[in-house]
Design a protein around this motif. Structure first.
Motif, PDB file in Angstrom:
ATOM      1  N   UNK A 193      12.714  14.547 -20.274  1.00 16.62           N
ATOM      2  CA  UNK A 193      13.320  15.237 -21.337  1.00 16.62           C
ATOM      3  C   UNK A 193      14.764  15.098 -21.792  1.00 16.62           C
ATOM      4  N   UNK A 194      14.970  13.912 -21.044  1.00 16.03           N
ATOM      5  CA  UNK A 194      16.473  13.365 -21.374  1.00 16.03           C
ATOM      6  C   UNK A 194      17.718  14.139 -20.797  1.00 16.03           C
ATOM      7  N   UNK A 195      17.311  15.035 -19.963  1.00 22.19           N
ATOM      8  CA  UNK A 195      18.294  15.837 -19.251  1.00 22.19           C
ATOM      9  C   UNK A 195      18.972  14.772 -18.160  1.00 22.19           C
ATOM     10  N   UNK A 196      18.254  14.038 -17.704  1.00 21.83           N
ATOM     11  CA  UNK A 196      19.073  13.010 -16.726  1.00 21.83           C
ATOM     12  C   UNK A 196      18.697  11.564 -17.462  1.00 21.83           C
ATOM     13  N   UNK A 197      19.865  10.823 -17.243  1.00 18.90           N
ATOM     14  CA  UNK A 197      19.762   9.471 -17.959  1.00 18.90           C
ATOM     15  C   UNK A 197      18.475   8.596 -17.269  1.00 18.90           C
ATOM     16  N   UNK A 198      17.877   7.695 -17.840  1.00 19.85           N
ATOM     17  CA  UNK A 198      16.864   6.910 -17.520  1.00 19.85           C
ATOM     18  C   UNK A 198      17.156   6.134 -16.271  1.00 19.85           C
ATOM     19  N   UNK A 199      18.315   5.612 -16.317  1.00 18.68           N
ATOM     20  CA  UNK A 199      18.911   4.815 -15.225  1.00 18.68           C
ATOM     21  C   UNK A 199      19.917   5.592 -14.405  1.00 18.68           C
ATOM     22  N   UNK A 200      20.397   6.392 -14.720  1.00 20.16           N
ATOM     23  CA  UNK A 200      21.463   7.297 -13.800  1.00 20.16           C
ATOM     24  C   UNK A 200      20.650   8.630 -13.493  1.00 20.16           C
TER      25      UNK A 200
ATOM     26  N   UNK B  81       9.945  17.832 -11.000  1.00 21.36           N
ATOM     27  CA  UNK B  81      10.948  18.651 -11.772  1.00 21.36           C
ATOM     28  C   UNK B  81      12.026  17.707 -12.007  1.00 21.36           C
ATOM     29  N   UNK B  82      12.428  16.929 -11.358  1.00 22.41           N
ATOM     30  CA  UNK B  82      13.384  15.807 -11.428  1.00 22.41           C
ATOM     31  C   UNK B  82      13.010  14.737 -12.395  1.00 22.41           C
ATOM     32  N   UNK B  83      11.765  14.402 -12.337  1.00 18.49           N
ATOM     33  CA  UNK B  83      11.230  13.406 -13.060  1.00 18.49           C
ATOM     34  C   UNK B  83      11.123  13.945 -14.581  1.00 18.49           C
TER      35      UNK B  83
ATOM     36  N   UNK C 190       3.595   8.888 -14.987  1.00 20.84           N
ATOM     37  CA  UNK C 190       5.094   9.315 -15.150  1.00 20.84           C
ATOM     38  C   UNK C 190       5.791   7.878 -15.320  1.00 20.84           C
ATOM     39  N   UNK C 191       5.403   6.825 -14.893  1.00 17.15           N
ATOM     40  CA  UNK C 191       6.389   5.684 -14.894  1.00 17.15           C
ATOM     41  C   UNK C 191       6.264   5.338 -16.254  1.00 17.15           C
ATOM     42  N   UNK C 192       5.166   5.404 -16.929  1.00 17.28           N
ATOM     43  CA  UNK C 192       4.946   4.816 -18.264  1.00 17.28           C
ATOM     44  C   UNK C 192       5.882   5.756 -19.359  1.00 17.28           C
ATOM     45  N   UNK C 193       5.977   7.000 -18.760  1.00 20.31           N
ATOM     46  CA  UNK C 193       6.894   7.968 -19.870  1.00 20.31           C
ATOM     47  C   UNK C 193       8.473   7.799 -19.373  1.00 20.31           C
ATOM     48  N   UNK C 194       8.604   7.370 -18.208  1.00 19.07           N
ATOM     49  CA  UNK C 194      10.166   7.894 -17.989  1.00 19.07           C
ATOM     50  C   UNK C 194      10.814   6.465 -17.244  1.00 19.07           C
ATOM     51  N   UNK C 195      10.175   5.643 -16.755  1.00 18.45           N
ATOM     52  CA  UNK C 195      10.447   4.586 -15.958  1.00 18.45           C
ATOM     53  C   UNK C 195      10.756   4.804 -14.669  1.00 18.45           C
ATOM     54  N   UNK C 196      10.383   5.903 -14.231  1.00 18.28           N
ATOM     55  CA  UNK C 196      10.482   6.286 -12.591  1.00 18.28           C
ATOM     56  C   UNK C 196       9.136   5.757 -12.213  1.00 18.28           C
TER      57      UNK C 196
END
Length: 964
Positions: free
Chosen positions: A891-898, A884-886, A826-832
């Protein structure tokens, strides 16, 4: 109405369903999720058949569980065999009054004693502030620049200081001198620690320290000395520094309110014990040791250090700084194996100082000194002489009738210090009254013909202070507002409540930490700790006064032998890390006894807890790392290869079982056979014993030594990071090598290793907790607890598997008592990152699972048997919501940093601010699930800035302007 049998009705009084969280109905539902009809079927699938116990736990008289009241009554009967006397033995331990507001609101309060180590600072601000207060007390009283967040006891703190100055000093010498008036138990621990490291310990007369001609890297001084002397060491220290040596001073905290602190006359490190700051004697522990040093040595100091930083909004926050988990990072290159501290006791000591303030502490010290001076003058009038010319609270009386004096004292309910046939000692403390002085005088007067009665007021008018005038303290201490604001009990009560409200502990929520076993610390288990028969016993009291303690300890040792399959247990190690150290010393002594002292290679799997290689290094062993396979198991081919390679010198293997990866490894018996075939011993780390009790025993399936964590499997609370107890169990061939404490007369066997802690039974006063747990659970209950711990872990793993990969599993995708979920994809895909998930869990009112151990980028979850299905489901709901938040970030519905994860944790101040700049809503930030609207924990600070904190290291109470 359905008629119930008496047996059925009596069963409802049982403790087992109070300890085990899920009901039978809930267990059935979880088993259905896993696809098993019964708990027994699940256990058969999880635990390898070749290690399963064939018999029930043989707990002797405790096979059948006792109801809570019956267990308390039985233990009370044992405790009543102890004699609670007025002990003026001293030797580092003193009577003290625990302020009742501290007793009730810290010592007896689950908000404080069930908390975990503050590795997640945002939800630990209350206890971090309390520990910071402790650091401030220590630095102020010792006159040093920086202090750590407590040590295990004075003796081990002195031993750590010895190795600290050897590391940072410039001397090439291997000689360390100990003054002849250092506490005997401290010297013994130093000798135990020095031998494997090749350090030569020598003795120097305290009065001749300045005349040392030999080269040495350091000297340990006692201030005041064990026999009472208060010496001016300033000139001697100057000479030692000029010769390239460094100086460690073991100092009494209360005396430092009146005496010049060691930091002002040149000490490099100051160590000691904070016991007399409101912590009961407890037959030797637990008590918070301390260490303070110069600023330039802060990065070499062992243990934990609390520092001040800022949070994401720029507000002040506290956190653990610098070498927080040094042994995990540096492993065999670590300078210390300390993992557990004595946080709860350090908090009590700090609050004793907060409550009394500098004036109150000084008044207590002055009263103690005044009483000692009056008694000394009275005894001098009787014709007695003293071995010490100066004193703070201790007198060493010369006499030809020592035995007679001890007998006369015991008749009056008093214990004097036994020194030899021609000397007796006594040390006064804050609990001493005028009546006690009269009684002590009467003891000595009983040996003098025609002795007059004591006139305390007349003597008070005549006597002066009895320490060198040059050593009178002139510097201020505890000037910070914290030590002046809370002297009224109302204010103190509210301060303690305000701090507790900032923290998350087991009294609020599940703490799902893998490897740490945060289970129920039942109230009935805790109650005996405060009984006077346990709390008010001096560790060096005569044996006929400690019959109950030793009976309880012997019963607990037998219980632990039954659980582990070992032949003998020592309860002396007062932390898991110290158990590791003691166990390895026992192995070392065993090889030496067989003429194989050259065996020094310790095999350790790469997945091992970081204290394993650190402990091996401390006993002088060479660590050889063995590989793990892709399933997290020890790679047996690699282990076999390295065992063969080092066969001639193989000392042992250290293996955790079930593995640190949360799996029952099928090859554990083969591993033991490989090592035994090459002449080595098998050390089974008992950190995961909660998955074994009643099902399998390390002493049966191949282990030779194990340490246990009583603060994990056996219900002693974590206390915010301590106290812990780390006893070792050993096979029959190793039993005679268990630790002694010869300096105080505790001798298990002549072949035993030296003391590894300051007291013969370590943290004795908290052992009743484990005794109560086992007595109330019985054989059936202990086994059921293990099985439900495995059930709960597998239920969480199965429910989370569709959302987070479970990294290591065994047969049928099953885990042991804990599971590791992998955040790296998940981190590789989203930075989370796993840290983002950990911080977001705080918004749900949860403490995070264990982060990045044993695998970076993962979370290790251990629910324990004490959590109900409702609480497990609440945690599962939080984790699924976070996933679900990740997904929204992906999907781009949330900003990667915000996004809610990067912004977490969200404080009330942030959520209610007029200016809301985030692209997600306040509602999502604060109430990600509906249930939080009814029950919400608000993190007191935003995400702590670790880098800022280390770059701008500040480890004392916050600046005064923050309080104005």
């Amino acid at each position: 109405m359905t008629r119930s049998s008496l047996t059925q009705l009596e069963a409802r009084d049982g403790f087992i369903p109070r300890h085990i969280g899920p009901s039978d109905t809930e267990q059935a539902a979880m088993l259905s999720t896993l696809g098993y009809a019964t708990r027994a079927a699940l256990i058969d699938a999880v635990v390898p058949a070749n290690i399963r116990r064939k018999d029930q736990l043989d707990l002797g008289q405790f096979v059948e569980p006792l109801p809570e009241e019956a267990a308390l009554a039985k233990l009370k009967g044992i405790a009543s065999k102890n004699k609670v006397m007025k002990s003026v033995i001293g030797q580092g331990y003193y009577g003290t009054h625990t302020p009742k507001v501290v007793l009730r609101n810290i010592f007896e309060n689950p908000a404080w004693y069930t908390a975990y180590t503050p590795y997640q600072p945002e939800i630990s601000q209350g206890r971090l502030e309390a520990i910071l207060n402790f650091q401030q007390v220590i630095t102020d009283l010792t006159g040093m620049s920086i202090a750590n967040a407590s040590m295990l006891d004075e003796a081990t703190a002195a031993a750590e200081a010895m190795t600290l100055i050897q590391r940072v000093g410039k001397s090439g010498s291997k000689v360390f001198y100990v003054a002849d008036d250092v506490l005997p138990q401290t010297r013994e621990v130093i000798e135990t620690r020095s031998q494997p490291l090749g350090i030569e310990v020598k003795t120097v007369a305290a009065g001749k320290v300045g005349e040392l001609a030999d080269s040495c890297f350091g000297v340990l001084l006692q201030y005041p000395g064990v026999n009472g002397d208060v010496r001016d060491y300033s000139a001697a220290v100057e000479k030692l520094h000029a010769a390239g040596a460094m100086v460690v001073v073991a100092a009494d905290l209360l005396s430092l309110t009146m005496l010049t602190p060691p930091g002002e006359w040149g000490a490099d490190v100051v160590v000691g014990n904070s016991q007399r700051f409101g912590v009961p004697l407890g037959f030797g522990g637990p008590h918070a040791g301390y260490m303070a040093t110069k600023d330039e040595y802060k990065r070499s100091m062992p243990g934990r250090l609390v520092g001040v930083t800022v949070d994401a909004q720029g507000n002040q926050a506290y956190r653990l700084a610098l070498q927080t988990r040094e042994q995990h990072i540096r492993r065999e290159k670590a300078t210390s194996n300390i993992c557990t501290a004595q946080v709860l006791l350090a908090v009590m000591a700090s609050m004793y100082a907060v409550y009394h303030g500098p004036a109150g502490l000084t008044a207590i010290a002055r009263r103690v000194h005044r009483q000692t001076a009056i008694l000394a003058a009275a005894l001098a009038q009787l014709g007695f002489e003293f071995a010490n010319a100066s004193f703070f609270d201790t007198l060493t009386v010369k006499t030809e009738r020592a035995a007679e004096l001890h007998a006369a004292a015991e008749e009056r309910g008093i214990n004097l210090r036994k020194i030899d046939a021609k000397h007796v000692g006594l040390s006064l403390d804050e609990t001493i009254t005028r009546e006690d002085i009269e009684a002590l005088y009467a003891v000595f007067a009983s040996t003098v013909q025609g002795a007059a009665a004591i006139d305390i007021d007349a003597l008070d008018a005549q006597v002066a202070d009895q320490y060198p005038a040059a050593l009178a303290r002139s510097s201020a201490f505890l000037t910070h507002p914290t030590f002046h604001r809370y002297h009224a009990e109302h204010e103190m009560l509210r301060y303690l409540r305000a701090l507790a409200d900032k923290d998350l502990a087991l009294d609020r929520t599940m703490i799902p930490l893998g490897s740490c076993t945060m289970k129920l610390n039942a109230t009935s288990e805790m109650i005996p700790v405060t009984w006077p028969e346990f709390s008010n016993i001096h560790p060096f009291a005569p044996e006929d006064q400690t019959v109950g303690y030793r009976e309880m300890i012997a019963q607990l040792e037998a219980m632990l032998c039954a659980a582990t399959g070992y032949a003998a247990v020592s309860l002396q190690p007062n932390a898991g890390s110290q158990g590791e150290y003691a166990g390895l010393l026992v192995i070392k002594k065993y090889h030496e006894s067989r003429g194989e002292g050259h065996r020094n290679v310790c095999l350790i799997p790469s997945s091992a807890h970081g204290t394993n290689p650190a402990s091996a290094s401390m006993v002088g062993m060479q660590v050889v790392v063995t590989a793990c396979d892709e399933n997290g198991n020890v790679d047996l081919e690699d282990l076999k290869k390295k065992a063969e390679q080092h066969s001639a010198n193989l000392a042992c293997v250290m293996v955790t079982y079930p593995s640190t990866h949360g799996v029952f490894e099928e090859g554990i018996k083969e591993l033991c056979e490989i090592v035994h075939n090459h002449g080595g011993q098998v050390y089974v780390d008992g950190a995961n014993m909660n998955a074994l009790v009643g099902l399998a025993a390390p002493g049966v399936f191949g282990g030779d030594v194990s340490h246990l964590n009583l603060h994990k499997t056996f219900c002693i609370p974590h206390g915010g990071g301590g106290p812990g107890v780390g006893p070792i169990g050993v096979g029959a061939h190793l039993a005679k090598f268990l630790p002694n404490q010869l300096s105080t007369g505790y001798r298990r066997d002549e072949s035993g290793i030296g003391a590894v802690s300051a007291a013969a039974y370590g943290s004795a006063s908290i052992l009743p907790i484990s005794w109560m747990y086992i007595a109330m659970m019985g054989a059936e209950g202990l086994t059921a607890a293990t099985e439900v711990a495995i059930l709960n872990a597998n239920y969480i793993a199965r429910r989370l598997a569709p959302h987070y990969p479970v990294l290591y599993t065994g047969h049928d995708g099953l885990v042991a008592h804990e599971c590791i979920i992998d955040l790296r994809p998940l981190q590789d895909k989203t930075g989370i990152s796993n840290e983002d998930v950990a911080k977001r869990l705080m918004d749900f009112g949860f403490h995070a699972p264990t982060m990045s151990f044993p695998v970076p980028g993962t979370l290790m979850i251990e629910p324990t048997e004490s959590e109900s299905k409702a609480e497990l489901d609440r945690f599962i709901e939080a984790m699924i919501t976070i996933h679900a938040e990740i997904a929204k970030v992906e999907r781009g519905e949330y900003d990667k940093m915000d996004n809610p994860l990067k912004g977490a944790p969200h404080t009330a101040e942030v959520v209610t601010a007029d200016d809301w700049k985030h692209t997600y809503s306040r509602e999502v930030a604060a109430f990600p699930v509906a249930s939080l609207r009814k029950k919400k924990y608000w993190p007191p600070v935003g995400r702590a800035d670790n880098v800022y904190g280390d770059r701008n290291l500040f480890c004392g109470c916050a600046p005064i302007e923050d309080y104005e």
